[in-house]
Design an enzyme around this catalytic site. Structure first.
Site, mmCIF file in Angstrom:
data_model
loop_
_atom_site.group_PDB
_atom_site.id
_atom_site.type_symbol
_atom_site.label_atom_id
_atom_site.label_comp_id
_atom_site.label_asym_id
_atom_site.label_seq_id
_atom_site.Cartn_x
_atom_site.Cartn_y
_atom_site.Cartn_z
ATOM 1 N N ARG A 1 0.853 -1.193 0.000
ATOM 2 C CA ARG A 1 0.000 0.000 0.000
ATOM 3 C C ARG A 1 0.887 1.240 0.000
ATOM 4 O O ARG A 1 2.004 1.211 0.539
ATOM 5 C CB ARG A 1 -0.888 0.060 1.251
ATOM 6 C CG ARG A 1 -1.758 -1.144 1.474
ATOM 7 C CD ARG A 1 -2.887 -1.239 0.483
ATOM 8 N NE ARG A 1 -3.761 -0.082 0.471
ATOM 9 C CZ ARG A 1 -4.665 0.151 -0.488
ATOM 10 N NH1 ARG A 1 -4.773 -0.679 -1.509
ATOM 11 N NH2 ARG A 1 -5.433 1.214 -0.429
ATOM 12 N N ASN B 1 12.210 0.426 3.664
ATOM 13 C CA ASN B 1 11.458 -0.374 2.693
ATOM 14 C C ASN B 1 12.430 -1.143 1.812
ATOM 15 O O ASN B 1 13.585 -0.743 1.647
ATOM 16 C CB ASN B 1 10.597 0.541 1.808
ATOM 17 C CG ASN B 1 9.704 -0.236 0.856
ATOM 18 O OD1 ASN B 1 9.129 -1.266 1.226
ATOM 19 N ND2 ASN B 1 9.583 0.222 -0.384
ATOM 20 N N HIS C 1 12.603 -2.535 -2.129
ATOM 21 C CA HIS C 1 11.925 -2.372 -3.420
ATOM 22 C C HIS C 1 12.657 -3.206 -4.475
ATOM 23 O O HIS C 1 13.887 -3.147 -4.559
ATOM 24 C CB HIS C 1 11.914 -0.895 -3.824
ATOM 25 C CG HIS C 1 11.200 -0.659 -5.113
ATOM 26 N ND1 HIS C 1 9.818 -0.686 -5.211
ATOM 27 C CD2 HIS C 1 11.666 -0.441 -6.371
ATOM 28 C CE1 HIS C 1 9.476 -0.477 -6.473
ATOM 29 N NE2 HIS C 1 10.570 -0.323 -7.187
ATOM 30 N N SER D 1 16.588 -2.765 -3.848
ATOM 31 C CA SER D 1 17.129 -1.628 -3.089
ATOM 32 C C SER D 1 16.476 -1.570 -1.718
ATOM 33 O O SER D 1 15.254 -1.693 -1.597
ATOM 34 C CB SER D 1 16.810 -0.307 -3.805
ATOM 35 O OG SER D 1 17.258 -0.312 -5.139
ATOM 36 N N ASP E 1 8.866 5.386 -3.237
ATOM 37 C CA ASP E 1 10.113 4.692 -3.601
ATOM 38 C C ASP E 1 11.238 5.689 -3.895
ATOM 39 O O ASP E 1 12.137 5.416 -4.695
ATOM 40 C CB ASP E 1 9.896 3.773 -4.821
ATOM 41 C CG ASP E 1 8.854 2.689 -4.543
ATOM 42 O OD1 ASP E 1 8.781 2.231 -3.396
ATOM 43 O OD2 ASP E 1 8.120 2.329 -5.478
ATOM 44 N N GLN F 1 14.649 -11.869 -5.215
ATOM 45 C CA GLN F 1 14.178 -12.053 -3.823
ATOM 46 C C GLN F 1 15.240 -12.698 -2.942
ATOM 47 O O GLN F 1 15.388 -12.323 -1.777
ATOM 48 C CB GLN F 1 12.917 -12.913 -3.804
ATOM 49 C CG GLN F 1 11.657 -12.076 -3.848
ATOM 50 C CD GLN F 1 10.577 -12.611 -2.938
ATOM 51 O OE1 GLN F 1 10.570 -13.784 -2.576
ATOM 52 N NE2 GLN F 1 9.644 -11.761 -2.580
HETATM 53 C C1 GRF Z 1 9.373 -8.371 -2.422
HETATM 54 O O1 GRF Z 1 9.874 -8.716 -3.666
HETATM 55 C C2 GRF Z 1 9.487 -6.895 -2.199
HETATM 56 O O2 GRF Z 1 10.584 -6.318 -2.817
HETATM 57 C C3 GRF Z 1 8.224 -6.396 -2.837
HETATM 58 O O3 GRF Z 1 7.256 -7.356 -2.521
HETATM 59 C C4 GRF Z 1 7.891 -8.614 -2.349
HETATM 60 C C5 GRF Z 1 7.460 -9.163 -1.033
HETATM 61 O O4 GRF Z 1 7.862 -10.471 -0.829
HETATM 62 N N1 GRF Z 1 7.904 -5.086 -2.368
HETATM 63 P P1 GRF Z 1 7.688 -11.172 0.595
HETATM 64 O O5 GRF Z 1 6.267 -10.914 1.068
HETATM 65 O O6 GRF Z 1 8.701 -10.582 1.520
HETATM 66 O O7 GRF Z 1 7.913 -12.617 0.324
#
Ligand code: GRF
Length: 228
Positions: A98, A114, A116, A143, A152, A178
């Protein structure tokens, strides 16, 4: 976890929307090397799998379903009320999907982090992996940044950069990014918990030196930062 430098652990509240793999990485690290105390996990989605991860780890959970609020401001007010009861040092957005109200962000200058999935300032917003592939970029990544009122757009602390492979698709690239997210988020939190990374009056320092550009981790490994 007690730190060798006798600093108290960083008190954090983690805010999520979904799977919570970044949350899991932080939970796992907090049980070994990372000096953070996860005071609570808050999700805006009742069915977020990350809530189950928190329950398994014995962490307090809250759901604040954004669909039950008339707008960003009322949702943000409830989020603030819930967060403030824990008096955290830091609010960690981990897959929180959000956009926060400006009022909410202004309550916590330099205290919201955060992650991103892009090499900011490239590809703010959604669908970053598809955008990087469509642009034929050689590199993509993730990042960790402080949150400001600009979406962002806050100061970036650390980035993981990896090559886009010839046979990558959105899913394979997202997975590889990830895997790196988990490492750099824990690393950034480590620097903050050790008070090595400080954001004061809009300026970032790491180990007492100005951090004028993000630290870029160029491999699939996270090493100690190289500051030039
Ligand atoms: C991550 O790739 C993050 O960068 C993006 O949403 C994804 C969340 O993954 N904002 P998780 O819920 O931590 O598995």
């Amino acid at each position: 976890m007690v730190q060798e430098n006798h600093l108290p652990p960083l008190r954090i509240v983690v805010v999520i929307s979904g799977n919570g793999s970044n949350l899991q990485a932080i939970i796992d690290a907090s049980q070994s090397k990372l000096a953070v105390e996860i005071c609570a996990v808050i999700s805006n989605r009742p069915k977020a799998y990350g809530l189950q991860r928190a329950v398994i780890a014995g962490i307090k959970c809250h759901t604040i379903d954004h669909t039950e609020y008339s707008g960003r401001e009322t949702f943000g007010a409830k989020l603030k009320q819930t967060i403030d009861q824990y008096n955290p040092d830091l609010i960690v957005l981990a897959g929180f999907m959000r956009v926060l109200s400006d009022d909410f962000v202004r309550n916590y200058p330099g205290r919201i982090l955060n992650i991103h999935p892009s090499l900011l300032p490239k590809y703010r917003g959604l669908n970053t992996h598809a955008k990087a592939i469509a642009a034929n970029d050689a590199y993509h990544g993730a990042s960790v940044h402080f949150v400001t009122e600009t979406l962002d757009g806050g100061p970036v602390i650390v980035q993981a950069r990896l090559p886009i492979l010839a046979n990558d698709n959105v899913e394979s690239l997202a997975q590889r990014v990830q895997d790196q997210e988990h490492k750099i988020y824990v690393e950034a939190l480590q620097w903050l918990s050790q008070r090595r990374l400080i954001w004061s009056d809009g300026a970032l320092t790491l180990d007492g030196k100005p951090l004028l550009q993000p630290i870029v981790i160029n491999s699939e490994e996270v090493n100690e930062p190289q500051i030039v």
